[in-house]
Motif scaffolding. Structure first.
Motif, PDB file in Angstrom:
ATOM      1  N   LYS A 134      34.623  64.040  40.659  1.00 23.16           N
ATOM      2  CA  LYS A 134      35.946  63.441  39.850  1.00 23.16           C
ATOM      3  C   LYS A 134      35.325  62.181  38.997  1.00 23.16           C
ATOM      4  CE  LYS A 134      39.734  64.758  42.520  1.00 23.16           C
ATOM      5  NZ  LYS A 134      40.819  65.077  41.653  1.00 23.16           N
ATOM      6  N   GLU A 135      36.006  62.245  37.676  1.00 23.81           N
ATOM      7  CA  GLU A 135      35.478  61.254  36.763  1.00 23.81           C
ATOM      8  C   GLU A 135      36.524  60.281  36.474  1.00 23.81           C
ATOM      9  OE1 GLU A 135      32.572  64.198  34.213  1.00 23.81           O
ATOM     10  OE2 GLU A 135      34.511  63.721  33.379  1.00 23.81           O
ATOM     11  N   PHE A 136      36.041  59.291  36.268  1.00 24.88           N
ATOM     12  CA  PHE A 136      36.947  57.929  35.724  1.00 24.88           C
ATOM     13  C   PHE A 136      36.349  57.190  34.611  1.00 24.88           C
ATOM     14  CE2 PHE A 136      34.195  56.222  38.749  1.00 24.88           C
ATOM     15  CZ  PHE A 136      33.655  54.891  38.244  1.00 24.88           C
ATOM     16  N   THR A 137      37.292  56.627  33.602  1.00 25.48           N
ATOM     17  CA  THR A 137      36.887  55.903  32.522  1.00 25.48           C
ATOM     18  C   THR A 137      37.039  54.511  32.467  1.00 25.48           C
ATOM     19  OG1 THR A 137      36.751  55.921  30.014  1.00 25.48           O
ATOM     20  CG2 THR A 137      38.565  56.516  31.095  1.00 25.48           C
ATOM     21  N   LEU A 138      36.279  53.651  32.062  1.00 25.53           N
ATOM     22  CA  LEU A 138      36.572  52.257  32.005  1.00 25.53           C
ATOM     23  C   LEU A 138      37.667  51.729  30.894  1.00 25.53           C
ATOM     24  CD1 LEU A 138      33.071  50.805  32.788  1.00 25.53           C
ATOM     25  CD2 LEU A 138      35.037  51.919  34.348  1.00 25.53           C
ATOM     26  N   MET A 139      38.754  51.043  31.010  1.00 23.71           N
ATOM     27  CA  MET A 139      39.728  50.460  30.299  1.00 23.71           C
ATOM     28  C   MET A 139      39.403  48.944  30.099  1.00 23.71           C
ATOM     29  SD  MET A 139      43.415  50.510  31.775  1.00 23.71           S
ATOM     30  CE  MET A 139      44.068  49.710  30.155  1.00 23.71           C
ATOM     31  N   SER A 140      38.476  48.270  30.784  1.00 20.72           N
ATOM     32  CA  SER A 140      38.091  47.075  30.799  1.00 20.72           C
ATOM     33  C   SER A 140      36.870  46.887  31.553  1.00 20.72           C
ATOM     34  CB  SER A 140      39.177  46.213  30.794  1.00 20.72           C
ATOM     35  OG  SER A 140      39.190  45.748  32.181  1.00 20.72           O
ATOM     36  N   SER A 141      35.815  45.863  31.265  1.00 18.26           N
ATOM     37  CA  SER A 141      34.618  45.674  31.970  1.00 18.26           C
ATOM     38  C   SER A 141      34.241  44.176  31.473  1.00 18.26           C
ATOM     39  CB  SER A 141      33.639  46.406  31.357  1.00 18.26           C
ATOM     40  OG  SER A 141      32.328  46.358  32.068  1.00 18.26           O
ATOM     41  N   ASP A 142      34.562  43.372  32.549  1.00 21.23           N
ATOM     42  CA  ASP A 142      34.179  41.783  32.402  1.00 21.23           C
ATOM     43  C   ASP A 142      33.057  41.342  33.288  1.00 21.23           C
ATOM     44  OD1 ASP A 142      36.425  41.567  30.619  1.00 21.23           O
ATOM     45  OD2 ASP A 142      37.642  41.666  32.426  1.00 21.23           O
ATOM     46  N   PRO A 143      32.496  40.720  32.668  1.00 20.49           N
ATOM     47  CA  PRO A 143      30.963  39.960  33.544  1.00 20.49           C
ATOM     48  C   PRO A 143      31.729  38.995  34.320  1.00 20.49           C
ATOM     49  CG  PRO A 143      31.041  39.198  31.287  1.00 20.49           C
ATOM     50  CD  PRO A 143      31.940  40.265  31.235  1.00 20.49           C
ATOM     51  N   VAL A 144      30.846  38.989  35.736  1.00 14.42           N
ATOM     52  CA  VAL A 144      31.232  38.295  36.753  1.00 14.42           C
ATOM     53  C   VAL A 144      29.915  37.609  37.536  1.00 14.42           C
ATOM     54  CG1 VAL A 144      32.230  37.946  39.111  1.00 14.42           C
ATOM     55  CG2 VAL A 144      33.192  39.726  37.338  1.00 14.42           C
ATOM     56  N   LEU A 145      30.021  36.466  37.962  1.00 14.30           N
ATOM     57  CA  LEU A 145      28.595  35.720  38.599  1.00 14.30           C
ATOM     58  C   LEU A 145      28.387  36.362  40.026  1.00 14.30           C
ATOM     59  CD1 LEU A 145      29.833  32.024  38.263  1.00 14.30           C
ATOM     60  CD2 LEU A 145      28.001  33.264  36.826  1.00 14.30           C
ATOM     61  N   ASN A 146      26.929  36.786  40.074  1.00 16.90           N
ATOM     62  CA  ASN A 146      26.643  37.506  41.005  1.00 16.90           C
ATOM     63  C   ASN A 146      27.030  36.821  42.528  1.00 16.90           C
ATOM     64  OD1 ASN A 146      25.419  39.747  39.991  1.00 16.90           O
ATOM     65  ND2 ASN A 146      23.384  38.975  40.059  1.00 16.90           N
ATOM     66  N   GLU A 147      27.120  37.829  43.520  1.00 16.88           N
ATOM     67  CA  GLU A 147      27.587  37.316  44.739  1.00 16.88           C
ATOM     68  C   GLU A 147      26.597  36.471  45.604  1.00 16.88           C
ATOM     69  OE1 GLU A 147      27.049  40.488  43.831  1.00 16.88           O
ATOM     70  OE2 GLU A 147      28.465  41.905  44.761  1.00 16.88           O
ATOM     71  N   PRO A 148      26.747  35.626  46.209  1.00 13.69           N
ATOM     72  CA  PRO A 148      25.718  34.648  47.008  1.00 13.69           C
ATOM     73  C   PRO A 148      25.683  35.123  48.476  1.00 13.69           C
ATOM     74  CG  PRO A 148      27.739  33.394  47.183  1.00 13.69           C
ATOM     75  CD  PRO A 148      28.002  34.858  46.251  1.00 13.69           C
ATOM     76  N   PHE A 149      24.662  35.018  49.277  1.00 14.60           N
ATOM     77  CA  PHE A 149      24.362  34.562  50.596  1.00 14.60           C
ATOM     78  C   PHE A 149      24.450  33.231  50.739  1.00 14.60           C
ATOM     79  CE2 PHE A 149      21.343  38.150  50.187  1.00 14.60           C
ATOM     80  CZ  PHE A 149      21.704  38.998  51.459  1.00 14.60           C
TER      81      PHE A 149
END
Length: 343
Positions: free
Chosen positions: A262-277
């Motif tokens: 199956k295929e999907f396409t991106l209608m938006s893509s926003d940067p986010v701060l990486n997850e912490p331990f």
């Protein structure tokens, strides 16, 4: 003499009362077991080798037994840490902010760097995706438009997810609140059907939200790149850009094994701060905090392929490594931008 003895007894009694009061304040003490609680995204069998390797190394560094607590719900993982029932967790930035608000003993430990090996590019991406064969429904004048998601079936991850709820809901509210019909739109409005969506689903993991889309249960879904990168491959366009097309790998593990190809396409893509331990300092104690932070931020971990799988590896791991990625110490203040969008 009796008066002196009475005063001593009163003083001892007062000390005992104070000690009892301290014991009920929610504080705890370090013991011989380090409990790590994992989000649903990292609780699957595909990441067992990473969890086991991290546990083994922490046990080696501290001399203590390590127990893994797997979950099927974000809120369970967060509450487990807040309520002093876990020492350590790996969670999204929104989850950390919520946990820290619930118990200020919850503090950051380490975070994955970007390709540069620094915090400058320590980010991942929050996606809004639609099925490839339905993408034209979400375009106006040939371009993707948020206006088109009104009255659709929408899938989030969890309302405690940064990239699977907080970031996309912030963008959605900012966009639609400019329209008179949605001027008072709130986060709570996005958690159920009406006034914006015809139906709202929660995948309880990024993988689950993506499968909601690909299985036809949702028209639009929010999820992040890093949590699905083991299951999908870039089929068209540039990674993490609007219009990029991704295809589920033919050998994809659960839960994607039912939607291979199956295929999907991106209608938006926003940067986010990486997850912490993150850790609960009341439970883990400073000595173990120092040992674990030194371990996680070491070359020993950065070069461990069970934790950082090389980009071309067939092996599943918690992180992928294409250049200088590693874990770095991180301060609480680094997550202030997430606090801002949570207000």
């Amino acid at each position: 003499m009796k008066t002196k003895l009475l005063l001593i007894m009163i003083a001892v009694f007062a000390v005992l009362l104070t000690a009892c009061g301290d014991g009920n304040s929610g504080s705890a003490t370090a013991d011989d077991v380090i409990k790590i609680v994992w989000y649903p995204n990292e609780s699957g069998n595909d990441l067992k080798s990473s969890r086991d390797e991290i546990g083994r190394l922490i046990s080696e560094a501290t001399g203590k037994e390590v127990e893994h607590q797997l979950t099927t719900d974000y809120s369970i993982a967060i509450e487990t840490l807040v309520n002093n029932n876990a020492d350590l967790a790996f969670m999204g930035s929104q989850g950390y902010v919520e946990a820290n608000n619930g118990n200020d003993a919850v503090q950051t430990l380490a975070v994955k760097s970007g390709e540069s090996g620094t915090l400058d590019d320590a980010k991942y991406y929050s996606w809004l995706a639609v099925n490839v064969d339905e993408q034209d429904k979400f375009k106006e004048n040939g371009e993707f438009s948020l206006d088109t998601i009104a009255d659709t079936r929408f899938s989030f991850v969890s309302n405690s997810s940064t990239s699977g709820f907080k970031v996309p809901s912030s963008s959605i509210i900012e966009h639609f609140s400019q329209q008179e019909a949605y001027a008072d739109l709130t986060e709570e409005d996005l958690m159920g059907s009406g006034p914006l969506f015809s139906q709202v689903l929660f995948g309880n993991s990024h993988q689950g939200s993506a499968v909601n889309l690909l299985s036809g249960n949702a028209d639009v879904a929010a999820f992040c790149d890093t949590c699905v990168e083991e299951y999908v491959e870039l089929a068209e366009g540039e990674e993490n850009t609007v219009g990029a097309v991704y295809r589920v790998k033919e050998n994809a593990a659960e839960p994607f094994n039912a939607v291979t190809g199956k295929e999907f396409t991106l209608m938006s893509s926003d940067p986010v701060l990486n997850e912490p331990f993150v850790v609960n300092m009341d439970v883990i104690g400073q000595a173990d905090f120092d040992k674990i932070q030194e371990l996680l931020t070491s070359d020993k971990v950065a070069n461990n392929e069970k934790i950082f799988a090389p980009e071309d590896s067939e092996q599943s791991a918690l992180f992928s490594k294409s250049d200088k990625e590693r874990l770095l110490p991180v301060e609480d203040e680094w997550y202030d931008p997430i606090r801002e969008i949570s207000k």
